[in-house]
Design a protein around this motif. Structure first.
Motif, PDB file in Angstrom:
ATOM      1  N   SER A   1       0.646  -1.180  -0.350  1.00 57.58           N
ATOM      2  CA  SER A   1       0.294  -0.021   0.242  1.00 57.58           C
ATOM      3  C   SER A   1       1.080   1.303  -0.340  1.00 57.58           C
ATOM      4  N   TYR A   2       0.523   2.662  -0.699  1.00 62.11           N
ATOM      5  CA  TYR A   2       0.633   3.696  -0.511  1.00 62.11           C
ATOM      6  C   TYR A   2       0.318   4.733   0.539  1.00 62.11           C
ATOM      7  N   VAL A   3       1.307   5.874   0.486  1.00 63.46           N
ATOM      8  CA  VAL A   3       0.667   7.832   0.613  1.00 63.46           C
ATOM      9  C   VAL A   3       0.995   7.705  -0.817  1.00 63.46           C
ATOM     10  N   ALA A   4      -0.143   8.680  -1.232  1.00 68.52           N
ATOM     11  CA  ALA A   4       0.140   9.662  -2.333  1.00 68.52           C
ATOM     12  C   ALA A   4       1.401  10.404  -2.257  1.00 68.52           C
ATOM     13  N   THR A   5       1.996  10.910  -3.529  1.00 66.98           N
ATOM     14  CA  THR A   5       2.956  11.981  -2.913  1.00 66.98           C
ATOM     15  C   THR A   5       2.435  13.345  -2.403  1.00 66.98           C
ATOM     16  N   SER A   6       0.695  13.354  -2.734  1.00 65.63           N
ATOM     17  CA  SER A   6       0.249  14.705  -2.927  1.00 65.63           C
ATOM     18  C   SER A   6      -0.499  14.857  -2.081  1.00 65.63           C
ATOM     19  N   ALA A   7      -0.231  13.551  -1.168  1.00 65.10           N
ATOM     20  CA  ALA A   7      -0.757  13.642   0.356  1.00 65.10           C
ATOM     21  C   ALA A   7       0.550  14.212   1.332  1.00 65.10           C
ATOM     22  N   ILE A   8       1.139  14.873   0.577  1.00 63.17           N
ATOM     23  CA  ILE A   8       2.306  15.186   1.754  1.00 63.17           C
ATOM     24  C   ILE A   8       3.166  16.413   0.967  1.00 63.17           C
ATOM     25  N   LEU A   9       2.850  16.487  -0.078  1.00 61.32           N
ATOM     26  CA  LEU A   9       3.445  17.760  -1.153  1.00 61.32           C
ATOM     27  C   LEU A   9       2.254  18.671  -2.021  1.00 61.32           C
ATOM     28  N   PRO A  10       0.876  18.460  -1.640  1.00 65.06           N
ATOM     29  CA  PRO A  10      -0.130  19.267  -2.063  1.00 65.06           C
ATOM     30  C   PRO A  10      -0.124  20.092  -3.030  1.00 65.06           C
TER      31      PRO A  10
ATOM     32  N   ARG B 168       3.370  19.349 -10.464  1.00 63.69           N
ATOM     33  CA  ARG B 168       4.457  18.336 -11.172  1.00 63.69           C
ATOM     34  C   ARG B 168       3.772  17.238 -10.886  1.00 63.69           C
ATOM     35  N   PHE B 169       3.790  16.644  -9.214  1.00 66.26           N
ATOM     36  CA  PHE B 169       3.814  15.764  -9.129  1.00 66.26           C
ATOM     37  C   PHE B 169       2.544  15.425  -8.470  1.00 66.26           C
ATOM     38  N   ALA B 170       1.758  15.504  -8.986  1.00 66.89           N
ATOM     39  CA  ALA B 170       0.139  15.366  -8.264  1.00 66.89           C
ATOM     40  C   ALA B 170      -0.699  13.616  -8.964  1.00 66.89           C
ATOM     41  N   SER B 171      -1.227  13.413  -7.760  1.00 64.76           N
ATOM     42  CA  SER B 171      -1.274  11.875  -7.484  1.00 64.76           C
ATOM     43  C   SER B 171      -2.436  11.598  -6.672  1.00 64.76           C
ATOM     44  N   SER B 172      -2.974  10.406  -7.221  1.00 59.98           N
ATOM     45  CA  SER B 172      -4.081  10.330  -5.940  1.00 59.98           C
ATOM     46  C   SER B 172      -3.943   8.781  -5.630  1.00 59.98           C
ATOM     47  N   ALA B 173      -5.340   8.072  -5.343  1.00 60.98           N
ATOM     48  CA  ALA B 173      -5.447   6.588  -5.051  1.00 60.98           C
ATOM     49  C   ALA B 173      -6.791   5.815  -5.443  1.00 60.98           C
ATOM     50  N   PRO B 174      -6.375   6.111  -6.697  1.00 60.57           N
ATOM     51  CA  PRO B 174      -8.148   5.405  -6.710  1.00 60.57           C
ATOM     52  C   PRO B 174      -8.148   3.938  -6.720  1.00 60.57           C
ATOM     53  N   VAL B 175      -7.864   3.264  -6.337  1.00 60.68           N
ATOM     54  CA  VAL B 175      -7.899   1.894  -6.171  1.00 60.68           C
ATOM     55  C   VAL B 175      -7.478   1.884  -4.643  1.00 60.68           C
ATOM     56  N   LYS B 176      -8.609   1.449  -4.119  1.00 61.14           N
ATOM     57  CA  LYS B 176      -8.034   1.011  -2.739  1.00 61.14           C
ATOM     58  C   LYS B 176      -8.752  -0.479  -1.822  1.00 61.14           C
ATOM     59  N   TRP B 177      -8.152  -0.753  -0.959  1.00 58.27           N
ATOM     60  CA  TRP B 177      -8.353  -1.655   0.143  1.00 58.27           C
ATOM     61  C   TRP B 177      -8.613  -1.587   0.679  1.00 58.27           C
ATOM     62  N   ALA B 178      -9.716  -2.164   0.800  1.00 55.82           N
ATOM     63  CA  ALA B 178     -11.446  -2.329   1.724  1.00 55.82           C
ATOM     64  C   ALA B 178     -11.407  -3.243   2.636  1.00 55.82           C
TER      65      ALA B 178
ATOM     66  N   GLN C  13      -9.077  14.047   8.418  1.00 54.91           N
ATOM     67  CA  GLN C  13      -8.627  13.583   7.129  1.00 54.91           C
ATOM     68  C   GLN C  13      -8.072  12.781   6.728  1.00 54.91           C
ATOM     69  N   VAL C  14      -7.571  11.155   7.068  1.00 61.92           N
ATOM     70  CA  VAL C  14      -6.618  10.322   6.564  1.00 61.92           C
ATOM     71  C   VAL C  14      -6.009  10.807   5.294  1.00 61.92           C
ATOM     72  N   PHE C  15      -4.504  10.417   5.179  1.00 60.30           N
ATOM     73  CA  PHE C  15      -3.668  10.833   3.785  1.00 60.30           C
ATOM     74  C   PHE C  15      -4.509   9.946   2.585  1.00 60.30           C
ATOM     75  N   GLU C  16      -4.267   9.976   1.773  1.00 60.13           N
ATOM     76  CA  GLU C  16      -4.646   9.428   0.225  1.00 60.13           C
ATOM     77  C   GLU C  16      -3.652   8.308   0.592  1.00 60.13           C
ATOM     78  N   GLU C  17      -4.795   7.492   0.832  1.00 62.66           N
ATOM     79  CA  GLU C  17      -3.677   6.013   0.408  1.00 62.66           C
ATOM     80  C   GLU C  17      -3.934   4.879  -0.387  1.00 62.66           C
ATOM     81  N   GLY C  18      -3.744   3.524  -0.696  1.00 62.38           N
ATOM     82  CA  GLY C  18      -4.764   3.367  -1.525  1.00 62.38           C
ATOM     83  C   GLY C  18      -3.690   1.590  -1.937  1.00 62.38           C
ATOM     84  N   GLY C  19      -4.067   0.841  -2.649  1.00 65.04           N
ATOM     85  CA  GLY C  19      -3.068  -0.674  -3.192  1.00 65.04           C
ATOM     86  C   GLY C  19      -3.288  -0.261  -4.701  1.00 65.04           C
ATOM     87  N   GLY C  20      -3.529   1.017  -5.371  1.00 67.91           N
ATOM     88  CA  GLY C  20      -3.225   1.788  -6.316  1.00 67.91           C
ATOM     89  C   GLY C  20      -3.157   3.344  -6.477  1.00 67.91           C
TER      90      GLY C  20
END
Length: 568
Positions: A358-367, A373-383, A526-533
């Motif tokens: 699992s990963y925390v998206a870079t944009s959660a740390i660097l808005p 340039r580093f915009a990212s999200s976690a559209p695939v989550k662990w249920a 608000q939790v960090f944007e995190e997920g499996g994808g």
């Protein structure tokens, strides 16, 4: 020197410092004063951007004197080219290092806090104030004014930078050597991007090599998007390599993929352990380019160097990595997968028992608003029920963005944060002038229970302070605090889970002597944007093997969604 060599030497001011001093440049060439600047191919030699690096000034001046002393032998060179010298690019800072107590001052003399004095919280690093890649991230430069690498309020905010940038743009030099004395290093402009080949690296001649491609991944550029699937590979190694090492081929593959992305390519990266060595960020070593030793055999032994996670953080959008965090540790089975955004919305999948990440998206740390340039999200989550950064109980917690030396080395905590002298001795003893050192270092790998025995203070008023201590070279994800309780004889006397307020805690600024931080404690649900994808504009990074999905329909669906995200 200029008066004695009027036919060769022209001195000019390229700008003024904050204190109004001229920043001088010296042009050395035949007919220096008669011909326009830049009419011949030109090379620039500059020095003393960092005020304390006196030896760089002397190296620059020695080279200038050498050229003039050997003008006859160098006549052909001086007829055909221009040699430019800027011996002191930071005159204010340089002069300041000659005053009492300021020998190691590094920056210019910008009064950042406006108090009329130059102290530790002032000054801008001119070498990190240039417009190109300004504020690219928080690693190569700092947002904190007290840091030696403070980049300034904005690109080219400093007159010293404006002067040098103006000279570079006006003359369009063929090359530049910028002298420093920080260490025995040869640095290239490409160095802002880790492990990048430089113009001085050998050129691969396809004709001499029988028209063979320099690397098998040369085929990447023929495709709009590629799939990099690592299967069940963990760390690629060659025969004879030992734990703690990885193969050069594995690193070369990553660099080839990075080059492909830099040229506009699109990537789906997946596997049970995708980029495992790099995600470990410095724990594995490889041998970059040493013919006599084709692979790293002994970790930490030169020429072996560390493998870092820059590619994962800034190209794949994975700032923090959690090993096997998509697996229910009670059952050993992966959690269900669900898509929650964009092209992945509505995706559902089940994995066969296998390793997960699992990963925390870079944009959660660097808005993204600051670092688009580093915009990212976690559209695939662990249920799963909760995640690594969810509150321990309830919906709210508080958050802030074990040795004597800070993680990045250099000055000890006692120097960077003088208040720690109350708790730590000069030789790393766990006691100081008035208290004891109780600390933990590194990644906690989830919530940890902490207990502090206050029995010795019975009958007294006690103030409990919790601090997140770091330095400008090492910034982690911060600290989460939840479920505070005071117990007396086994019974809870006071407690807070921060559901309604701070529960009696107050948020203070940094202790005396510590620099102002850009973050502080705050209450959050608000939790960090995190997920499996994870997804960026150009990449999809999955923390599991696509082949582990239990149905062909799910495998096909996920790859289709990934390609639609990448290619439209």
């Amino acid at each position: 020197m200029a008066n004695a060599n009027k036919d060769l030497v022209k001195i000019q001011s390229i700008g003024r410092t904050l204190k109004g001093q001229d920043i001088l440049a010296v042009k050395v060439t035949t007919l220096a004063r008669a011909l326009p600047d830049g009419v011949k191919p030109a090379t620039l030699f500059s020095a003393t951007q960092h005020a304390r690096e006196w030896i760089s000034t002397e190296v620059e001046m020695r080279l200038l004197k050498y050229v003039l002393a050997n003008r006859t032998a160098l006549k052909d060179l001086l007829d055909r080219t221009e040699l430019w010298f800027v011996p002191v690019a930071n005159p204010d800072g340089y002069d300041f290092t000659f005053t009492e107590g300021n020998r190691l001052w590094r920056k210019n003399l910008r009064d950042v806090n406006g108090d009329g004095k130059i102290t530790i919280g002032d000054g801008v690093d001119p070498n990190r104030n240039f417009p190109t890649n300004f504020h690219c991230d928080e690693e190569g430069s700092s947002s904190i004014p007290s840091s030696d690498t403070y980049r300034g309020a904005g690109p080219a905010s400093e007159p010293e930078t404006v002067a040098m940038d103006g000279l570079l743009r006006r003359i369009r030099f063929k090359g530049q050597v910028n002298y420093h004395s920080y260490g025995p290093l040869l640095l290239y402009p490409q160095g802002w991007q880790i492990a990048t080949k430089t113009a001085d690296d050998p050129i691969y001649d396809m004709d001499k090599m029988g028209r063979k491609a320099p690397h098998a991944l040369g085929v990447l550029s023929h495709y709009k998007a590629v799939v990099w699937e690592t299967g069940d590979d963990i760390i690629p190694r060659s025969t004879g390599q030992v734990p703690g090492t990885t193969s050069k081929g594995g690193v070369d593959t990553e660099l080839a993929v990075r080059d492909y992305l830099n040229e506009g390519g699109k990537l789906l990266h997946a596997g049970k352990y995708p980029s495992y060595a790099a995600n470990a960020n410095g724990q594995y070593y490889f041998q970059p380019d040493q013919p006599a030793q084709r692979e790293c055999a002994t970790p930490t032994d030169p020429p072996c160097i560390q493998v870092f996670n820059d590619f994962q953080q800034y190209w794949l959008g994975a700032y923090v990595f959690f090993d096997d965090a998509g697996t229910d540790q009670a059952t050993g089975r992966p959690y269900e997968l669900k898509g929650v955004g964009g092209r992945f919305d509505g995706f559902a999948g089940t994995l066969a028992p296998s390793h997960t990440n699992s990963y925390v998206a870079t944009s959660a740390i660097l808005p993204a608003r600051q670092f688009p340039r580093f915009a990212s999200s976690a559209p695939v989550k662990w249920a799963r029920p909760g995640g690594p950064f969810d509150p321990h109980t309830g919906s709210w917690d508080v958050y802030t963005g074990s040795s004597c030396a800070p993680p990045s080395g250099g000055a000890g905590w006692r120097t960077i944060h003088p208040f720690t002298q109350r708790y730590q001795g000069p030789a790393c003893e766990p006691t100081g002038t008035s208290g004891a050192w109780n600390a933990a270092s590194g990644n906690s790998a989830g919530w940890q229970q902490w207990k502090i025995d206050l029995t010795p203070y019975a009958g007294k008023q006690v103030e409990l302070s919790i601090s997140y201590v770091s330095d400008w070279g090492t910034q982690g994800a911060g600290v989460f605090l939840d479920d505070f309780a005071v117990t007396l004889d086994g019974a809870t006397a006071e407690q807070s889970s921060f559901e309604a307020d701070l529960g009696g805690w107050t948020v203070a600024g940094p202790p005396a002597g510590s620099s102002v931080s850009i973050n502080n404690w705050f209450r959050t649900d608000q939790v960090f944007e995190e997920g499996g994808g994870l997804a960026t504009k150009d990449t999809v990074y999955l923390g599991f093997g696509v082949e582990s999905l239990t149905s062909q329909a799910a495998r096909t669906d996920l790859v289709k969604r990934s390609m639609r995200h990448l290619l439209g």
